[in-house]
Design a protein around this motif. Sequence first.
Motif, short mmCIF file in Angstrom:
data_model
loop_
_atom_site.label_atom_id
_atom_site.label_comp_id
_atom_site.label_asym_id
_atom_site.label_seq_id
_atom_site.Cartn_x
_atom_site.Cartn_y
_atom_site.Cartn_z
N LEU A 1 31.48 -24.90 29.00
CA LEU A 1 30.09 -24.58 29.34
C LEU A 1 29.60 -23.35 28.58
O LEU A 1 28.41 -23.20 28.35
N VAL A 2 30.53 -22.47 28.23
CA VAL A 2 30.19 -21.24 27.51
C VAL A 2 31.10 -21.10 26.30
O VAL A 2 32.32 -21.27 26.42
N SER B 1 33.78 -12.17 31.86
CA SER B 1 32.64 -11.26 32.02
C SER B 1 31.74 -11.80 33.11
O SER B 1 31.77 -12.99 33.43
N ALA B 2 30.92 -10.92 33.67
CA ALA B 2 29.99 -11.34 34.71
C ALA B 2 28.97 -12.33 34.16
O ALA B 2 28.58 -13.29 34.83
N LYS B 3 28.53 -12.10 32.91
CA LYS B 3 27.54 -13.00 32.30
C LYS B 3 28.16 -14.39 32.09
O LYS B 3 27.50 -15.41 32.35
N ARG B 4 29.39 -14.43 31.61
CA ARG B 4 30.06 -15.72 31.43
C ARG B 4 30.12 -16.48 32.75
O ARG B 4 29.80 -17.67 32.81
N CYS B 5 30.50 -15.80 33.81
CA CYS B 5 30.61 -16.42 35.13
C CYS B 5 29.27 -16.96 35.61
O CYS B 5 29.17 -18.08 36.11
N ARG B 6 28.22 -16.16 35.41
CA ARG B 6 26.88 -16.57 35.85
C ARG B 6 26.41 -17.79 35.09
O ARG B 6 25.88 -18.74 35.67
N TYR B 7 26.61 -17.80 33.77
CA TYR B 7 26.19 -18.95 32.96
C TYR B 7 27.00 -20.20 33.34
O TYR B 7 26.43 -21.30 33.45
N GLU B 8 28.29 -20.04 33.53
CA GLU B 8 29.11 -21.21 33.88
C GLU B 8 28.70 -21.81 35.21
O GLU B 8 28.62 -23.04 35.35
N GLN B 9 28.44 -20.97 36.19
CA GLN B 9 28.04 -21.48 37.50
C GLN B 9 26.71 -22.23 37.44
O GLN B 9 26.57 -23.33 37.99
N LYS B 10 25.74 -21.65 36.75
CA LYS B 10 24.42 -22.27 36.69
C LYS B 10 24.42 -23.52 35.82
O LYS B 10 23.79 -24.54 36.16
N ARG C 1 23.93 -32.80 28.30
CA ARG C 1 24.87 -31.84 28.86
C ARG C 1 24.67 -30.53 28.10
O ARG C 1 24.62 -30.53 26.87
N LEU C 2 24.55 -29.42 28.80
CA LEU C 2 24.24 -28.14 28.17
C LEU C 2 25.45 -27.22 28.11
O LEU C 2 26.32 -27.25 28.97
N LYS C 3 25.47 -26.39 27.07
CA LYS C 3 26.42 -25.29 26.97
C LYS C 3 25.69 -24.11 26.35
O LYS C 3 24.68 -24.29 25.65
N ALA C 4 26.17 -22.91 26.59
CA ALA C 4 25.59 -21.70 26.01
C ALA C 4 26.51 -21.19 24.91
O ALA C 4 27.73 -21.13 25.09
N LEU D 1 17.73 -20.30 31.03
CA LEU D 1 18.67 -20.62 32.10
C LEU D 1 18.02 -20.47 33.46
O LEU D 1 18.21 -21.30 34.35
N GLU D 2 17.22 -19.42 33.64
CA GLU D 2 16.53 -19.19 34.90
C GLU D 2 15.58 -20.33 35.22
O GLU D 2 15.52 -20.81 36.36
#
Length: 275
Positions: free
Chosen positions: A3-4, A20-29, A58-61, A225-226
Amino acid sequence: SPLVVLKDRQKNIVEPLPKSAKRCRYEQKLSLINDVYGEHNFSCKLYGMETQDIFEPRLKAVFNDYSWEHGGRLYASATLSGFNYQCVPSDMRKNIMIDGATTVEVDYSGLHPHMLYAFLGKPINGNAYDFLPVEDKALAKFALLVMLNAKSKQAAIAALKKRTADLLTATGLSTKKAALRNALLHHPDFEKVLDAASKKHSAIRTYFYRGSGIRLQNIESAMALEIVHYFALQNIPVLPVHDSFIVSKQFHSQLHAKMDEVYKCFNRGFSCPIK
């Protein structure tokens, strides 16, 4: 597929992926967004096709330069079934259907220039692209993009020359790419084009030829993402194409309102044209 993704300066994928916190946030969303996509049907009538062709978004960042602050754009991953909708020419994306319903594509106009002006606490004077005639807007838009991503003026001119050569040999151009090719041929003095853009946007001139675009993409990706996650929470699929979003027509007004809200939240309360 992950996902990331994080790439180093040589564009190699970094493994293992740092936490990282950003990685976790992107993966969850992104996990939720992709789950919602799996509950809906997507199709598009491509060139020469008489019927709608099915695809599975399917999305990935993808982050760059071994930094969570560079890039992060949402890209459609390749799937075993279907095609990458982000590769569909812009004038054909109107054929995309979600659950059998027609869609609209809503986009920010002049997103990166407006973001830079907002950062400085200023509005843009007039239209972001009016340093060239209106019929050559495609070139004005591309020139600003190049100026924000190139590391020097010479590199920007080289990029414009390369784009011209590529478009002259390409076939089956979309309406937007054909317009860019014609504008490039109409304005062969690329240094003059860049100087006109610098004069128009003297307030943000310090961001030109410094590779600023990749940092702007980081904010752009957080905004995207938001927006997509907000609708996913309501089981409404929204397909991002960087600074534009595709949704079923019935949700057009809601998407427009959310894009305006998110932009203001990330950009000091300033507005950006949305069309």
